[in-house]
Write a protein that holds these residues in place. Structure first.
Motif, PDB file in Angstrom:
ATOM      1  N   ARG A 226     -69.009 -27.980  -1.492  1.00  6.64           N
ATOM      2  CA  ARG A 226     -67.833 -28.659  -0.954  1.00  6.64           C
ATOM      3  C   ARG A 226     -67.334 -29.682  -1.966  1.00  6.64           C
ATOM      4  O   ARG A 226     -68.130 -30.342  -2.628  1.00  6.64           O
ATOM      5  N   PHE A 227     -66.006 -29.773  -2.018  1.00  8.23           N
ATOM      6  CA  PHE A 227     -65.358 -30.675  -2.961  1.00  8.23           C
ATOM      7  C   PHE A 227     -64.320 -31.522  -2.229  1.00  8.23           C
ATOM      8  O   PHE A 227     -63.701 -31.059  -1.276  1.00  8.23           O
ATOM      9  N   THR A 228     -64.153 -32.742  -2.712  1.00 11.16           N
ATOM     10  CA  THR A 228     -62.953 -33.490  -2.340  1.00 11.16           C
ATOM     11  C   THR A 228     -62.030 -33.461  -3.550  1.00 11.16           C
ATOM     12  O   THR A 228     -62.473 -33.628  -4.684  1.00 11.16           O
ATOM     13  N   VAL A 229     -60.758 -33.222  -3.284  1.00 16.68           N
ATOM     14  CA  VAL A 229     -59.754 -33.235  -4.356  1.00 16.68           C
ATOM     15  C   VAL A 229     -58.737 -34.321  -4.011  1.00 16.68           C
ATOM     16  O   VAL A 229     -58.258 -34.391  -2.874  1.00 16.68           O
ATOM     17  N   THR A 230     -58.459 -35.184  -4.970  1.00 16.80           N
ATOM     18  CA  THR A 230     -57.460 -36.227  -4.768  1.00 16.80           C
ATOM     19  C   THR A 230     -56.317 -36.017  -5.747  1.00 16.80           C
ATOM     20  O   THR A 230     -56.545 -35.888  -6.944  1.00 16.80           O
ATOM     21  N   VAL A 231     -55.106 -35.939  -5.202  1.00 17.48           N
ATOM     22  CA  VAL A 231     -53.908 -35.806  -6.034  1.00 17.48           C
ATOM     23  C   VAL A 231     -53.134 -37.108  -5.906  1.00 17.48           C
ATOM     24  O   VAL A 231     -52.712 -37.480  -4.813  1.00 17.48           O
ATOM     25  N   LYS A 232     -52.992 -37.810  -7.021  1.00 11.20           N
ATOM     26  CA  LYS A 232     -52.218 -39.059  -7.000  1.00 11.20           C
ATOM     27  C   LYS A 232     -50.939 -38.859  -7.796  1.00 11.20           C
ATOM     28  O   LYS A 232     -50.981 -38.653  -9.008  1.00 11.20           O
ATOM     29  N   GLY A 233     -49.796 -38.871  -7.084  1.00  8.16           N
ATOM     30  CA  GLY A 233     -48.500 -38.783  -7.743  1.00  8.16           C
ATOM     31  C   GLY A 233     -47.777 -40.104  -7.559  1.00  8.16           C
ATOM     32  O   GLY A 233     -48.396 -41.171  -7.660  1.00  8.16           O
ATOM     33  N   GLN A 234     -46.484 -40.032  -7.255  1.00  2.00           N
ATOM     34  CA  GLN A 234     -45.725 -41.262  -6.990  1.00  2.00           C
ATOM     35  C   GLN A 234     -44.885 -41.054  -5.755  1.00  2.00           C
ATOM     36  O   GLN A 234     -44.052 -40.140  -5.723  1.00  2.00           O
TER      37      GLN A 234
END
Lengths: 407, 407
Positions: free
Chosen positions: A214-222
């Motif tokens: 299992r993975f957590t994925v974080t996408v940080k844009g604006q």
């Protein structure tokens, strides 16, 4: 000819007695160390004592019902007594009471076995009260104890455990100990998936448990204004996440038909209809029987991260679960195949997509599992259902298997 | 030659006085009828009285500062005093104090105008306290009143309005009335997007406001076990939503470069890493200056729904906002183009992607807007910024435009 007083009706009565502890409309609730759980384990001890089994409770609240044999070698079966929140009637409990039914009938029909037969009702497998899973079998098999944890009401595991277990250990004729590791372990369980129903088989003979990551994925844009920000000037975290999920789903499909890929959790921030999403957090759950397939998929995740070329979007992935695939004992498996054939049960060999106490037991004993069909593949829900004919078939196979091993 | 005492420093002092009402680290907070809002509108009335303007307050707390002319025709400018929660310093306030600055300077340099000049500070535009937007300009222009609404603390709009407005109306020399509709309205505002910064223009001359539609989309599939449910046996609401978003984004891109498409909200249920999502709710926000483009896009949404062939997945879409595009007055627009050219300001004609009080005013008066650049296109956030040179350029154009109309 011996008259078998332990009939299907006995099984049904025991089953109903424990299910009635929960409100049937919202589902089964026997969270570990809760009042319902204490009542259920107590009832099980009572059932065991009624038919002359030795009753043992360890310090984690695992209950062991022994039918002593002529020697000290132990042939064990069992499953877990706890449930998820608002769970079904069969997950766990079927293996406990099915195992008891097998011991009951074997005792009545064949008397004292060569090896000791043991039914185990593990305290906790689901992880639905504390953030720990398999704490019962881990305590028994691996001598692992649970670190300092609290439930959602702030009650500590230690406090809950001591309070509940002391009540079981205070029951009359109960032996307090952690007994020896068995020479084999067989777990009877519902499939919790649709494969047996689809293939119209009565029995699944489980060759192992898939590996899981299992993975957590974080996408940080604006985050920005949905009306005034032109499309070519956006750093939209959700669009990036959507593209990534689409790509990974395709890759999963190409890698292997039996690779499961699930994005179960996804949260958007700030999550307002007129604001471009600034941050998206999601989880990826992948499972396969071959760890090298999971390696390949993990590599694909990393390649996906590198495909994001917008310098104002940062994507990170963090693996927080890596469970290796488990291969169960092949001797027990082929023995069960032969017995099923002899009994006229249609059986297929399969890999379990879910974790079970057997995953833990397999690390210390030759282990196998017997699956029965789950209607609609539904589990962890009040409408979980296995038909009586299938429940009977599973118990019949378990009983024959234990007989072959212990007599 | 007349000495202009109303300088940039006066504007800056007034601006800082109102911004200091909010905590600068978390951003501007002047939610309608809040203590900060009352203090800000009171300060504005004080500013107007200091320079001899007639001060008027209506029953919604809109403040009007009039420089009476030789006739009763009214040339108006203005914007809104309220902010979003933790907003920026320029959104709304710039148009209010920039308009005051223009009137102040015109009065000092040219004395009594032919037509009455009016600065309007609308009570509320942002919808950040109550679930209503533009309530100030709608009350003034359309005589629309707000239905029974409460804020997140349970305070009713009516109670908040009466309490706050009575304090403004009790101020000395304040006239209580809803004054006549003006012959024209010009709103000075920050762009809240990156286009002027990108094109390096000082001024945006706004020809209209995009039409806007918002939809909620609900995808109902079946939640199930992430490990035991084969990929070809899933009814995954999130995968369906992801496919739909991907398709709609591509369609939006093909339809028109200037169509904005935003999925700002998305929630997953049950939102657990090891459970296949059963339900996904999301929002779609689309905007374009041409309503027929929005019609085409809405048709595409419906076509997307019909593409879902899995009978166990139900997708529904519901449009909850449909704002038609607004075309502003072309005479005022070309007048401002000529004035900008004369003043040596680089200006471009553009459509606003956001709604403004001008959207409402345009329904009753010839209306136009003047935009100034927003650094980084950032708005509705504490780091909203327009450089002093740009602020000055906007006020300069507004002043020249009002002079041309009123003298």
């Amino acid at each position: 000819m011996i008259r078998a007083t332990s009939t299907w009706l006995t099984f049904k009565r025991r089953f109903q007695q424990i299910c009635q502890l929960s409100d049937d409309t919202i589902g089964q609730n026997r969270l570990v160390y809760s009042p319902n759980w204490i009542a259920a384990q107590s009832a099980l001890i009572h059932f065991g004592q009624q038919i002359g089994l030795t009753t043992i409770v360890d310090n984690y609240g695992n209950v062991y019902l022994d039918l002593p044999g002529k020697d000290n070698q132990v042939i064990a079966t069992g499953s877990h007594m706890d449930t998820v929140i608002n769970g079904g009637r069969y997950d766990g409990l079927y293996g406990v009471l099915g195992g008891l039914q097998a011991l009951h009938e074997l005792k009545e029909r064949f008397g004292t076995p060569q090896h000791t037969l043991r039914l185990i009702s593990f305290s906790e497998e689901e992880g639905s009260r504390f953030k720990t899973t398999f704490s019962g079998s881990k305590y028994y098999a691996l001598q692992q104890t649970v670190p300092n944890l609290t439930d959602s009401d702030g009650v500590s595991f230690e406090h809950a455990r001591r309070t509940a277990v002391s009540q079981l250990q205070a029951l009359k004729n109960t032996i307090v100990k952690r007994p020896v590791i068995p020479a084999s372990f067989t777990e009877l369980h519902i499939e919790q998936g649709p494969r047996l129903v689809t293939s119209q088989d009565q029995i699944g003979l489980v060759s192992g448990i898939v590996g899981q990551r299992r993975f957590t994925v974080t996408v940080k844009g604006q985050s920005n204004h949905a009306g005034t920000t032109p499309m070519n000037n956006r750093h939209d975290a959700l669009q990036t996440a959507v593209n990534m999920i689409t790509r990974l789903e395709r890759i999963a499909h190409q890698l292997s038909d039996s690779l499961t890929f699930t994005v179960g959790q996804l949260t958007v921030s700030p999550n307002a209809s007129n604001v471009i999403p600034g941050t998206v957090c999601l989880t990826i759950d992948v499972r396969h029987a071959d760890d090298s397939v999971l390696n390949q998929f993990e590599q694909s995740i990393n390649e996906c991260l590198n495909r994001v070329t917008d310098p104002l979007i940062k994507v990170t992935a963090n693996r927080y679960v890596r469970d290796l695939p488990a291969a169960f004992d092949t001797t027990l498996l082929s023995q069960n195949e032969q017995i099923a054939r002899r009994l006229g049960l249609s059986a297929r060999v399969m890999v379990s997509g879910a974790g079970h106490d057997s995953y833990v037991m397999n690390q210390v004993s030759p282990t196998t599992m017997i699956f029965v069909p789950s209607e609609g593949g539904i589990s962890h829900a009040p409408n979980e259902l296995t038909h009586p004919a299938d429940l009977k078939a599973g118990i019949k196979l378990l009983m024959a298997s234990l007989h072959a091993q212990a007599y």
